[in-house]
Design a protein around this motif. Structure first.
Motif, mmCIF file in Angstrom:
data_model
loop_
_atom_site.group_PDB
_atom_site.id
_atom_site.type_symbol
_atom_site.label_atom_id
_atom_site.label_comp_id
_atom_site.label_asym_id
_atom_site.label_seq_id
_atom_site.Cartn_x
_atom_site.Cartn_y
_atom_site.Cartn_z
ATOM 1 N N ALA A 215 11.250 30.027 -0.491
ATOM 2 C CA ALA A 215 9.949 29.248 -0.349
ATOM 3 C C ALA A 215 9.596 28.313 0.405
ATOM 4 O O ALA A 215 8.834 28.118 1.232
ATOM 5 C CB ALA A 215 9.556 28.519 -1.900
ATOM 6 N N GLN A 216 10.830 27.586 1.061
ATOM 7 C CA GLN A 216 10.755 26.598 1.940
ATOM 8 C C GLN A 216 10.439 27.303 3.399
ATOM 9 O O GLN A 216 9.842 27.060 4.274
ATOM 10 C CB GLN A 216 11.936 25.802 2.288
ATOM 11 N N ASP A 218 8.980 30.237 3.674
ATOM 12 C CA ASP A 218 7.583 30.839 3.846
ATOM 13 C C ASP A 218 6.477 29.721 3.905
ATOM 14 O O ASP A 218 5.465 30.221 4.170
ATOM 15 C CB ASP A 218 7.432 31.471 2.577
ATOM 16 N N SER A 219 6.725 28.545 3.687
ATOM 17 C CA SER A 219 5.682 27.504 3.801
ATOM 18 C C SER A 219 5.374 27.117 5.153
ATOM 19 O O SER A 219 6.121 26.665 5.976
ATOM 20 C CB SER A 219 6.449 26.322 2.973
ATOM 21 N N LEU A 475 5.325 29.731 -8.477
ATOM 22 C CA LEU A 475 5.492 29.948 -7.203
ATOM 23 C C LEU A 475 4.303 30.911 -6.860
ATOM 24 O O LEU A 475 3.488 30.329 -5.726
ATOM 25 C CB LEU A 475 6.786 30.594 -6.696
ATOM 26 N N LYS A 479 1.143 29.805 -4.126
ATOM 27 C CA LYS A 479 0.754 30.510 -2.943
ATOM 28 C C LYS A 479 -0.745 30.843 -3.020
ATOM 29 O O LYS A 479 -1.327 31.013 -1.965
ATOM 30 C CB LYS A 479 1.587 31.693 -2.715
ATOM 31 N N PRO A 500 11.079 25.827 -6.713
ATOM 32 C CA PRO A 500 10.510 26.642 -5.739
ATOM 33 C C PRO A 500 9.050 26.530 -5.487
ATOM 34 O O PRO A 500 8.546 26.556 -4.152
ATOM 35 C CB PRO A 500 10.580 28.016 -6.641
ATOM 36 N N ALA A 504 7.404 25.535 -1.654
ATOM 37 C CA ALA A 504 6.559 26.162 -1.146
ATOM 38 C C ALA A 504 5.224 25.707 -0.982
ATOM 39 O O ALA A 504 4.594 25.884 0.119
ATOM 40 C CB ALA A 504 6.250 27.237 -1.967
#
Length: 601
Positions: A215-216, A218-219, A475, A479, A500, A504
């Motif tokens: 998640a980090q 993709d953030s 999560l 998103k 998570p 994100a």
């Protein structure tokens, strides 16, 4: 070389030392020039390193103008101007590094709570503490009361567990021997033993940590204030310098324009304003891990809130007591609490706490027998007392709560105690204040049951409630909200299951006072006081710091433009431009240090 450049304090020491040594040897021109040239070289290396990092992050920063300024002043033999610019660049980066280090130090105590060892029981019943990585499947582990289960395993005896950090369910859950329990939950009963079914790499806790890392990654990072200004200012400065050179034919004037354009307010004043805000937030119990997090927090528009431990207390409290005819509430509570003093169970602690709140005198219980997961039996003052979970309500009780506990006196049901996870006193006020300072949408996302979640959501005035959510579902919701592109999305939670989503989000906020270590590690902001209201204060503080940063940048860059125009007309040379920038920088920094008026108190 990279490690040297990454040490911001070393870079600052080298550039500042070169500047001061050059001034000290003013009677020795070659030595003076040598010191300043060395300082300029250090600044040049730092600027190149920062620009390369910005390119990798697909960002455009103000450091490119510092690089051009140092290069131009060096080529025209204006070494004092070059080393002054290098000092300013190194100072700004050192300030941000100091702030980040300060946040890490304040968080260290929180992060030490994660289970790193297991109490291994060998064939001779000896107990040895081993790192989790050295414990294999099939090992027997001791889990003491109040400890976090370190690895997934099978219970060798019945037990009761607080799963709120993992599932969001605030009421402890009982399991029989042979049941499988997940790592990350807390033993809320007596000391027990488990046989491990997973290793550290494959346990539930580790799987969530991997989800956090993904998640980090993709953030998407936000654009910093200084970079936004730089995108507009750098082309303008280069155009003015180029135009000056074309019109006048004098390279020195063009260099003086570039030096006057050195974005000192962006390099120093904005970090000072941001760090000042971080310091004020920390004094109110909110640790903001970096300037980027503060800038994003100030722009919050969508707020996602966990329920258990965030909006609620995170554990059961006595809400109501209904007694049979002719029985005093205080009398039956005193009997129940006297017996429950012998149990470490979280429900027992809630009943004892209620009795103490009423200043009841509690006798000692004798012959206490605890049936794990079901209740206790004992004798109090000659009366046979049993306290345990109620499966069927009596006709005289219409009580309805998350958990019902019965109290039997001499085998007769005397009372029913209702327990709930109560809403925090400041939860409703906090949501109201968040709306006042700019939040447009408040969502509650929880792993708890729908009925309970909807009640809490209605109480705080949430725009929508998502219940019974697993970590991956939380999560996905985060998103989805981020894709709507309606400002900063802030997620607040305290459990392992929130980690998570915290990682994100644009900004993740962990309730660190009682929350899971995974949540504190994944979050950008950690509330170290056990109060959700610190969130509103932190946002208010962040908005004030961001406004001060913008004001300081406006004042500083406006004065810089006047200096650039003066340089283009030949009124000041490169060294004069550098020294004038110092004055401009001082004015911008002083303004950045003025605290903004707080709206939330």
């Amino acid at each position: 070389m990279r490690k040297l450049v990454e040490n911001n304090y070393l870079m600052l020491g080298l550039t500042l030392g070169a500047l001061l040594l050059g001034l000290a040897f003013f009677q020795n021109a070659p030595l003076q020039k040598g010191f300043w040239a060395f300082g300029a070289l250090v600044g040049l290396l730092l600027a190149i390193y920062l620009i390369v990092d910005a390119i990798k992050a697909k960002a455009f920063g103000s450091d490119i103008l510092a690089l051009i300024s140092i290069s131009a002043t060096a080529l025209t033999d204006e070494w004092l101007a070059a080393v002054v610019i290098a000092v300013m660049l190194a100072t700004g980066r050192a300030l941000e590094n100091w702030a980040a280090g300060r946040a890490r130090m304040q968080l260290q105590a929180l992060l030490e709570r994660a289970p790193r060892v297991g109490h291994l029981i060998d064939d001779k019943n000896r107990i040895t503490d081993l790192p989790l990585g050295q414990i294999s499947v099939g090992s027997k582990l001791l889990v003491r009361s109040g400890e976090v289960v370190p690895l997934d395993g099978t219970l060798l005896s019945a037990g009761t567990f607080d799963e709120s950090a993992l599932t969001g369910e605030p009421i402890p859950k009982s399991y029989e021997a042979g049941s499988v329990v997940n790592s990350g939950i807390v033993n809320a009963g007596q000391t027990l033993e488990i046989e491990t079914t997973q290793t550290e790499e494959t346990s539930t806790y580790s799987a969530l940590i991997e989800l956090v890392k993904a998640a980090q990654a993709d953030s998407a990072p936000g654009v910093r204030i200084a970079n936004k200004w730089a995108i507009r200012f750098v082309p303008f400065a280069l155009a003015l310098a180029g135009g000056t050179w074309l019109v006048t034919g004098e390279l020195d004037r063009a260099v003086a324009v570039i030096v006057a354009a050195t974005p000192c307010p962006l390099i120093l004043a904005i970090p000072v304003a941001i760090i000042s805000g971080m310091s004020r937030a920390a004094s109110h119990g909110a640790i903001i891990k970096g300037g980027a997090a503060l800038e994003q927090l100030a722009r919050v528009k969508t707020l996602l809130l966990d329920k258990t431990g965030t909006l609620t207390q995170g554990g059961p409290e006595v809400s109501e007591i209904v007694t049979a005819d002719g029985i005093s509430t205080d009398r039956v509570l005193a009997f129940a609490a006297a017996l429950e003093q012998s149990s470490p169970h979280i429900v027992a602690k809630a009943i004892v706490a209620q009795a103490r709140d009423r200043d009841l005198m509690l006798e000692s219980a004798n012959d206490v027998i605890e049936d794990h997961g079901h209740g206790l039996i004992g004798t109090v003052g000659g009366t046979r007392v049993r306290v345990g979970q109620l499966t069927e309500k009596p006709a005289w009780s219409n009580i309805s709560h998350s958990l019902l506990v019965g109290v039997w006196l001499n085998d007769e049901l005397a009372a029913v105690i209702g327990l709930d996870d109560p809403l925090r006193e400041d939860a409703v006020q906090t949501v109201s204040e968040m709306r006042e300072i700019g939040v447009d949408k408040v969502l509650m996302v929880t792993g708890d049951r729908s009925e309970t979640a909807n009640e809490v959501g209605e109480a705080i005035g949430a725009d929508a409630v998502y219940s019974e959510c697993r970590p991956e579902q939380k999560l996905a919701i985060v998103k989805e909200q981020m894709q709507l592109d309606q400002g900063t999305v802030v997620v607040v939670g305290d459990g392992i299951n929130d980690a998570p989503a915290l990682a994100a989000a644009h900004v993740g906020v962990a309730m660190g006072a009682r929350g899971a270590t995974a949540a504190s590690e994944a979050a950008d902001v950690v509330i170290v006081e056990d109060s959700i209201r610190q969130l509103a204060i932190a946002v208010d503080t962040a908005q004030g710091a961001r406004n001060r940063a913008l004001q300081a940048a406006s004042v500083g860059m406006g004065l810089s433009i006047l200096a650039m125009v003066g340089a283009s007309f030949g009124l000041i040379n490169a060294t004069g431009s550098a020294l004038l920038q110092e004055g401009i920088d001082a004015a911008a920094i002083l303004w950045a240090l003025v605290p903004s008026a707080r709206r939330i108190r």
